[in-house]
Design a protein around this motif. Structure first.
Motif, PDB file in Angstrom:
ATOM      1  N   ALA A 525       0.779  -1.331  -0.096  1.00 22.77           N
ATOM      2  CA  ALA A 525       0.116  -0.601   0.297  1.00 22.77           C
ATOM      3  C   ALA A 525       1.242   1.402   0.175  1.00 22.77           C
ATOM      4  O   ALA A 525       0.272   1.897  -0.668  1.00 22.77           O
ATOM      5  N   CYS A 526       2.238   0.919   0.342  1.00 22.75           N
ATOM      6  CA  CYS A 526       3.050   2.118   0.606  1.00 22.75           C
ATOM      7  C   CYS A 526       4.366   1.995   1.001  1.00 22.75           C
ATOM      8  O   CYS A 526       4.707   0.444   1.039  1.00 22.75           O
ATOM      9  N   ASP A 527       5.501   2.840   0.752  1.00 23.74           N
ATOM     10  CA  ASP A 527       6.956   1.974   1.408  1.00 23.74           C
ATOM     11  C   ASP A 527       7.490   3.163   1.001  1.00 23.74           C
ATOM     12  O   ASP A 527       7.481   3.842   0.146  1.00 23.74           O
ATOM     13  N   ASP A 528       7.699   3.733   2.603  1.00 23.04           N
ATOM     14  CA  ASP A 528       8.762   4.948   2.461  1.00 23.04           C
ATOM     15  C   ASP A 528      10.348   4.493   2.834  1.00 23.04           C
ATOM     16  O   ASP A 528      10.853   5.321   3.093  1.00 23.04           O
ATOM     17  N   GLY A 529      10.425   3.857   2.738  1.00 22.17           N
ATOM     18  CA  GLY A 529      12.105   2.955   2.900  1.00 22.17           C
ATOM     19  C   GLY A 529      12.540   2.711   5.047  1.00 22.17           C
ATOM     20  O   GLY A 529      13.725   3.114   4.575  1.00 22.17           O
ATOM     21  N   ASN A 530      11.448   3.456   5.132  1.00 22.57           N
ATOM     22  CA  ASN A 530      11.911   3.271   6.844  1.00 22.57           C
ATOM     23  C   ASN A 530      11.245   2.120   7.669  1.00 22.57           C
ATOM     24  O   ASN A 530       9.560   1.900   7.281  1.00 22.57           O
ATOM     25  N   ALA A 531      11.351   1.596   8.578  1.00 19.84           N
ATOM     26  CA  ALA A 531      10.599   0.867   9.150  1.00 19.84           C
ATOM     27  C   ALA A 531       9.541   2.540  10.465  1.00 19.84           C
ATOM     28  O   ALA A 531       8.994   1.320  11.838  1.00 19.84           O
ATOM     29  N   ASP A 532       9.873   3.315  10.564  1.00 20.41           N
ATOM     30  CA  ASP A 532       9.175   3.748  11.582  1.00 20.41           C
ATOM     31  C   ASP A 532       6.873   4.004  10.908  1.00 20.41           C
ATOM     32  O   ASP A 532       6.810   4.038   9.962  1.00 20.41           O
ATOM     33  N   ASP A 533       6.795   3.371  12.437  1.00 17.81           N
ATOM     34  CA  ASP A 533       5.324   3.219  12.118  1.00 17.81           C
ATOM     35  C   ASP A 533       4.445   4.510  12.409  1.00 17.81           C
ATOM     36  O   ASP A 533       3.129   4.856  12.012  1.00 17.81           O
ATOM     37  N   THR A 534       4.878   5.437  12.600  1.00 12.83           N
ATOM     38  CA  THR A 534       4.087   6.916  12.965  1.00 12.83           C
ATOM     39  C   THR A 534       4.270   7.680  11.738  1.00 12.83           C
ATOM     40  O   THR A 534       3.972   8.539  12.316  1.00 12.83           O
ATOM     41  N   ASP A 535       5.324   7.373  11.037  1.00 12.89           N
ATOM     42  CA  ASP A 535       4.996   8.645   9.967  1.00 12.89           C
ATOM     43  C   ASP A 535       3.191   8.362   8.939  1.00 12.89           C
ATOM     44  O   ASP A 535       2.893   7.244   9.274  1.00 12.89           O
ATOM     45  N   GLY A 536       3.295   8.408   7.538  1.00 11.02           N
ATOM     46  CA  GLY A 536       2.536   7.833   6.112  1.00 11.02           C
ATOM     47  C   GLY A 536       2.549   6.281   6.353  1.00 11.02           C
ATOM     48  O   GLY A 536       1.349   5.945   6.055  1.00 11.02           O
ATOM     49  N   CYS A 537       3.843   5.422   6.404  1.00 13.81           N
ATOM     50  CA  CYS A 537       3.716   4.473   6.265  1.00 13.81           C
ATOM     51  C   CYS A 537       4.046   3.466   7.169  1.00 13.81           C
ATOM     52  O   CYS A 537       5.148   3.725   7.540  1.00 13.81           O
ATOM     53  N   LEU A 538       3.476   2.761   7.191  1.00 16.40           N
ATOM     54  CA  LEU A 538       3.868   1.369   8.535  1.00 16.40           C
ATOM     55  C   LEU A 538       5.213   0.769   7.609  1.00 16.40           C
ATOM     56  O   LEU A 538       5.399   0.676   6.639  1.00 16.40           O
ATOM     57  N   ALA A 539       5.604  -0.244   8.956  1.00 14.32           N
ATOM     58  CA  ALA A 539       6.490  -1.265   8.924  1.00 14.32           C
ATOM     59  C   ALA A 539       6.261  -1.614   7.209  1.00 14.32           C
ATOM     60  O   ALA A 539       7.122  -2.334   6.614  1.00 14.32           O
ATOM     61  N   SER A 540       5.495  -2.236   7.278  1.00 15.54           N
ATOM     62  CA  SER A 540       4.546  -3.564   6.844  1.00 15.54           C
ATOM     63  C   SER A 540       4.356  -2.786   5.156  1.00 15.54           C
ATOM     64  O   SER A 540       3.229  -4.058   4.670  1.00 15.54           O
ATOM     65  N   CYS A 541       4.446  -1.510   4.907  1.00 15.68           N
ATOM     66  CA  CYS A 541       4.267  -1.210   3.768  1.00 15.68           C
ATOM     67  C   CYS A 541       2.734  -1.148   3.644  1.00 15.68           C
ATOM     68  O   CYS A 541       2.073  -1.264   2.507  1.00 15.68           O
ATOM     69  N   VAL A 542       1.575  -0.720   4.704  1.00 13.65           N
ATOM     70  CA  VAL A 542       0.555   0.181   5.644  1.00 13.65           C
ATOM     71  C   VAL A 542       0.911   0.964   4.935  1.00 13.65           C
ATOM     72  O   VAL A 542       1.494   1.524   6.091  1.00 13.65           O
ATOM     73  N   VAL A 543      -0.500   2.266   4.325  1.00 20.65           N
ATOM     74  CA  VAL A 543      -0.591   3.386   4.323  1.00 20.65           C
ATOM     75  C   VAL A 543      -1.529   3.672   6.003  1.00 20.65           C
ATOM     76  O   VAL A 543      -2.558   2.545   6.212  1.00 20.65           O
ATOM     77  N   ALA A 544      -0.681   4.421   6.509  1.00 21.94           N
ATOM     78  CA  ALA A 544      -1.422   5.547   7.588  1.00 21.94           C
ATOM     79  C   ALA A 544      -2.599   5.524   7.772  1.00 21.94           C
ATOM     80  O   ALA A 544      -2.814   6.508   6.740  1.00 21.94           O
ATOM     81  N   GLY A 545      -3.819   5.473   8.042  1.00 24.65           N
ATOM     82  CA  GLY A 545      -4.638   6.141   7.405  1.00 24.65           C
ATOM     83  C   GLY A 545      -5.963   6.840   8.548  1.00 24.65           C
ATOM     84  O   GLY A 545      -5.382   6.252   9.555  1.00 24.65           O
ATOM     85  N   CYS A 546      -6.552   7.600   8.742  1.00 22.17           N
ATOM     86  CA  CYS A 546      -7.543   7.587   9.263  1.00 22.17           C
ATOM     87  C   CYS A 546      -8.938   7.436   9.598  1.00 22.17           C
ATOM     88  O   CYS A 546      -8.574   6.323   8.452  1.00 22.17           O
ATOM     89  N   GLY A 547      -9.345   6.882  10.858  1.00 16.23           N
ATOM     90  CA  GLY A 547      -9.451   5.906  11.570  1.00 16.23           C
ATOM     91  C   GLY A 547      -9.341   5.224  12.478  1.00 16.23           C
ATOM     92  O   GLY A 547      -9.562   3.448  12.926  1.00 16.23           O
ATOM     93  N   ASP A 548      -7.534   4.497  12.149  1.00 15.35           N
ATOM     94  CA  ASP A 548      -7.133   4.085  12.150  1.00 15.35           C
ATOM     95  C   ASP A 548      -7.021   3.951  14.452  1.00 15.35           C
ATOM     96  O   ASP A 548      -6.254   3.118  15.257  1.00 15.35           O
ATOM     97  N   GLY A 549      -7.359   5.309  14.733  1.00 19.23           N
ATOM     98  CA  GLY A 549      -7.491   5.515  16.487  1.00 19.23           C
ATOM     99  C   GLY A 549      -6.526   6.117  16.679  1.00 19.23           C
ATOM    100  O   GLY A 549      -6.173   6.277  18.096  1.00 19.23           O
ATOM    101  N   VAL A 550      -5.125   6.564  15.910  1.00 21.87           N
ATOM    102  CA  VAL A 550      -4.188   7.566  16.759  1.00 21.87           C
ATOM    103  C   VAL A 550      -4.073   8.744  15.274  1.00 21.87           C
ATOM    104  O   VAL A 550      -4.178   8.469  14.015  1.00 21.87           O
ATOM    105  N   VAL A 551      -3.900   9.937  16.379  1.00 22.04           N
ATOM    106  CA  VAL A 551      -3.521  11.037  15.361  1.00 22.04           C
ATOM    107  C   VAL A 551      -2.293  11.106  14.898  1.00 22.04           C
ATOM    108  O   VAL A 551      -1.350  10.923  15.800  1.00 22.04           O
ATOM    109  N   ARG A 552      -2.520  11.685  13.993  1.00 28.17           N
ATOM    110  CA  ARG A 552      -1.225  11.429  13.186  1.00 28.17           C
ATOM    111  C   ARG A 552      -0.694  12.818  12.985  1.00 28.17           C
ATOM    112  O   ARG A 552      -1.788  14.106  12.287  1.00 28.17           O
ATOM    113  N   ALA A 553       0.224  13.231  13.562  1.00 27.97           N
ATOM    114  CA  ALA A 553       0.630  14.283  14.194  1.00 27.97           C
ATOM    115  C   ALA A 553       0.853  15.185  12.827  1.00 27.97           C
ATOM    116  O   ALA A 553       1.837  15.094  12.020  1.00 27.97           O
TER     117      ALA A 553
END
Length: 893
Positions: A525-553
């Protein structure tokens, strides 16, 4: 010295078996003559010149010996002219008559230039003894040649034959006064020999013949061939009787009238000066009498119109008969408008203006260079040469096919069609007028294509003209690179021939993997080239999205982990506000997510309604206030918006005032009625010269200037240029001079179609020896024909002769020479004077038996007045004497 058959450096002449002259000579010869015939005396050096205007350097001279009967003996001495003065010299041993033949190019003294073709002239000459002798071959020797030969064949001696032939030639040519005698044989006349009467006569005849050839050949015609034809035909005409036919005589008279003697003498002087010759040009005006009024031109104040009285009323040195510019049409003038304007219909020479006269006629001709050459700047029709006129202009145009078709062999720019001229011909794929092989059209006029060996700039990366996909350039003319579909072992991990970064092969030709920074389609779904789950792309290459219960700063305002869009946190993880597309229950009537007040939901999240002052698109046409509306006649008016938020109908929409726009603004069935005219309309108008022009209405509804119409054939000045019927052959009703079918100057009238009508001969015959009124009779309205001669009765009863003068009136009757006929022929009151005695006259004489001191006998003058008859004694009478001398005295007494 031993006799020779040829001169040094000469060759025997080959007779032309087609020449009737040499055949006649051969038949006339009684026997073949040996090579040595006529050779004798000392060695002679024969010099002289070839003249029709001088012949040029290198012209040939063939000198042939002839016998007493005129037949060639076979000896020929050949030489050439040594300069451009026509001079030659040859040495040989011979005594007797020779025939000279000259062949070569010559200087035309009338045209003022060298000939474009050679001519041939002949002459007879007598070689007397040895030493240096001179002979001049010219037009007079040529014209009298065949007549002299005819007289020789008839038994005359050469010398007598030449004298008679040249005398008859002078009478036939009518060049100069009838009484003129050069007192010199033609073979000794030399136009380079100084200003003497014989030399002037030769130049005058030569110039008249050249002028006659110019007239006969016509503009641009073969003058040199025409001159040779005229010389030969005239010589042949003279051969039988020494007289010319009327046609040739008329041509020679016309040539004299047309001859510009001053130019002839000036041009010849310039030619001689250019050749370094000090020779004085003979004055031909001292010889010529072109108007045949018995006054030579040098003494004539009106050279081209007969005026024996030399009347000069205004004492300007020009005879009244040809005082051009007086405003009165005089004899010999085609017109006389009394002004010096060369650009109107009448030149200041009193000749009618015509194309080819060298003067540009205003409003009629574009140019006039006085020649018929269609390849220079001015055509023979007096129209300026231009591309497209069908005539190739020398040095300017390569071709001219008379059309504007760029697809044939000649372009509309009058250049021969070629690759690179910017015009696509039928054999070309393209033509961009340059030699650039890297644009769309190659220098060979072929469309650029992959594989042609030229790199098409901006289109091809390379072009190696082969189909090898393993070199640096692929077949589509693309440089080999990652993504070309060819896997280069050791260089690329993969090459799927596309730039899609989301498939299994990256555009760097490396295999796709999670963490490579590139999203693999259908896998990641995504690939930002890092393993940081707090950015827009999870380390599993899944896109961070609204509704996941976490406010993305920095990205989300809120995230309540649910999908209810009507609560305070929207499914977009934004705090609920008007315009976020979510209708917040109990707070908003609507929310369409935009600030557009013209749709169903206002920007305040209140539902739109009629009367809210905002026009709802597609539902309302207006909402309050005054609006523009369409009147009953389709123009634009204004009225208040209706309570139902509709634009008033045509009946309810009052029109505005009329404006200049070509429309019926005020619905009164009239357009632009408050202005002078309607835009783009046209109408007639009076021009300044009285014709009907046209004018156009401009954008401000005002009439523009009156435009004059094109000129038409109607006898009026339509286009206001002060010229009537220009562009046509003539002006309606105009009259002009013309050449009739019988060669006289007639009159034609311009018809209603602006074309000249038939040439009508003059109604009145002029005294000129010509058939002016074309009734086949010359001078029939006069007492006699110009310079004709006829018999008349003298005052003493003898038959004399009289000559018709320049006014076509018989001159005085000239008594004949006295004859032996017992009559007073020469009207001197004495019969048979000049003879020994008068025919039949009796006179006393002394008989043998007469006493000393007495004359009793009678003698009579014989029938030829040349001798007396024997003395006859009288009858015997009774006187103691022997009266009748019979020795008896007074017998019968």
């Amino acid at each position: 010295m031993e006799p020779r058959c040829t001169a040094e450096g000469s060759e025997p002449m080959h007779r032309d078996t087609r020449s009737w002259q040499w055949i006649a000579l051969a038949l006339a010869a009684s026997a073949a003559t040996s090579c040595d015939a006529g050779v004798g005396g000392g060695e002679v050096t024969l010099g002289g010149a070839l003249q029709k205007g001088p012949f040029v350097l290198g012209s040939s001279v063939a000198i042939s010996t002839v016998d007493a009967s005129g037949a060639p003996t076979g000896q020929v001495f050949n030489t050439q002219t040594t300069n451009d003065l026509g001079e030659f010299s040859v040495t040989f041993a011979y005594t007797g008559f020779v025939s000279l033949q000259a062949d070569g190019f010559y200087y035309n003294e009338v045209a003022g230039r060298l000939s474009t073709a050679p001519i041939t002239l002949r002459a007879f000459h007598e070689i007397r003894g040895g030493g240096a002798q001179a002979a001049y071959v010219n037009v007079l020797t040529h014209l009298s040649y065949q007549r002299a030969l005819s007289l020789v064949l008839g038994g005359a001696a050469y010398a007598d034959a030449i004298v008679q032939a040249e005398a008859e030639l002078r009478t036939a040519l009518q060049v100069g006064l009838p009484t003129f005698d050069p007192a010199e044989q033609a073979i000794r006349m030399n136009i380079l020999g100084g200003d003497t009467d014989p030399n002037a006569y030769l130049l005058a005849v030569s110039a008249v013949l050249a002028q006659a050839a110019e007239l006969d050949a016509g503009p641009g015609g073969p003058v040199d061939a025409t001159l040779q034809e005229l010389l030969n035909a005239t010589a042949a005409d003279l051969e039988a009787d020494g007289a010319l036919d009327a046609t040739t005589g008329r041509l020679l008279r016309e040539a004299q009238l047309a001859l510009d003697s001053a130019t002839v003498m000036a041009d010849l002087a310039d030619r001689l000066a250019a050749l370094g010759s000090p020779a004085q040009v003979p004055d031909i005006d001292r010889i010529l009498d072109v108007d045949a009024d018995l006054l030579v031109d040098a003494d004539d104040n009106c050279r081209r119109v007969a005026n024996a009285d030399q009347a000069d009323g205004d004492h300007d040195g020009i005879g009244d008969a040809c005082d051009c510019g007086s405003g009165t049409l005089d004899p010999g003038e085609e017109c006389d408008d009394g002004n010096g304007d060369q650009t109107d219909g009448c030149l200041d020479s009193c000749h009618a203006a015509r194309c080819g006269d060298g003067v540009v006629r205003a409003g009629v001709e574009e140019c006039d260079d006085a020649n018929a050459d269609d390849t220079d700047e001015c055509l023979g029709s007096c129209i300026a040469a231009r591309c497209g006129d069908g005539v190739v202009r020398t040095g300017v145009e390569e071709c001219d096919d008379g059309n504007l078709d760029d697809l044939d062999e000649c372009t509309s720019a009058c250049r021969s069609a070629r690759c690179g001229d910017g015009i696509v011909q039928l054999v070309e794929e393209c033509d961009d007028a340059d030699a650039d092989d890297t644009d769309e059209c190659t220098a060979g006029c072929r469309l650029a294509r992959c594989g042609d060996g030229f790199v098409h700039s901006g289109v091809e990366e390379c072009d190696d003209a082969n189909s090898d996909d393993y070199d640096d350039c692929l077949r589509p003319c693309i440089a080999a690179r990652c993504g070309d579909g060819w896997l280069h072992t050791g260089v690329e991990e993969c090459d799927d021939a596309n730039s899609d970064q989301t498939d299994a092969c990256l555009d760097s030709c490396l295999a796709a993997s999670c963490g490579d920074g590139i999203v693999r389609g259908g896998v990641e779904a995504c690939d930002d080239g890092n393993a940081d789950d707090t950015d827009g792309c999870l380390a599993s290459c899944v896109v961070a999205g609204c509704g996941d219960g976490v406010v993305r700063a920095g990205v989300e305002e809120c995230d309540d982990g649910d999908s209810d869009p009507a609560d305070e946190c929207t499914t977009a993880c934004r705090w609920a506000i008007c315009g976020d597309r979510f209708v917040r229950t109990g707070v908003e009537e609507c929310d369409d997510g935009n600030a557009d007040d013209t749709d169903e939901c206002l920007g305040t999240c209140v539902a739109a309604s009629c009367g809210d002052g905002i026009v709802q698109a597609g539902i309302e046409s207006c909402d309050g206030g005054t609006v523009a509306c369409l009147t009953s006649c389709g123009t634009l008016g204004s009225a208040p918006c209706s309570p139902s938020c509709r634009i008033p109908s045509g009946a309810e929409c009052p029109p505005g005032g009329e404006v200049c726009n070509g429309v019926d603004d005020d619905c009164d069935l009239e357009t632009d009625e408050d202005f002078p005219c309607a835009p783009s309309s046209t109408g007639p108008c009076p021009t300044g010269c009285g014709s009907t022009g046209s004018r156009a209405c401009d954008a401000s509804c005002g009439w523009g200037a009156c435009v004059v119409p094109l000129e038409t054939c109607n006898g009026a000045d339509d286009d206001c240029d002060d010229v009537t019927d220009e562009g046509f052959a003539c002006r309606i009703g105009a009259t002009g001079a013309c050449l009739t079918l019988c060669g006289s100057t007639g009159t034609h009238v311009c018809g209603g179609d602006c074309a000249w009508g038939a040439c009508a001969p003059p109604p009145v015959e002029a005294c000129n020896g010509m058939d002016d009124d074309c009734d086949t009779l010359p001078d029939e309205d006069f007492e006699c024909v110009w310079y004709a001669s006829g018999a008349c009765l003298t005052g003493c009863g003898s038959t004399g002769s009289r000559t018709c003068d320049a006014s076509c009136g018989w001159g005085a009757c000239v008594a004949p020479a006295e004859g032996c006929n017992g009559a007073d022929d020469d009207c001197d009151g004495i019969s048979d004077n000049g003879f020994l005695c008068r025919q039949g006259m009796a006179a006393p004489c002394h008989t043998s038996c007469d006493p000393v001191g007495s004359d009793t006998g009678t003698r009579t003058c014989n029938s030829t007045c040349s001798a007396w008859t024997p003395c006859v004694p009288p009858a015997e009478s009774c006187n103691g004497r022997d009266d009748d001398c019979d020795t008896s005295i007074d017998e019968g007494c």
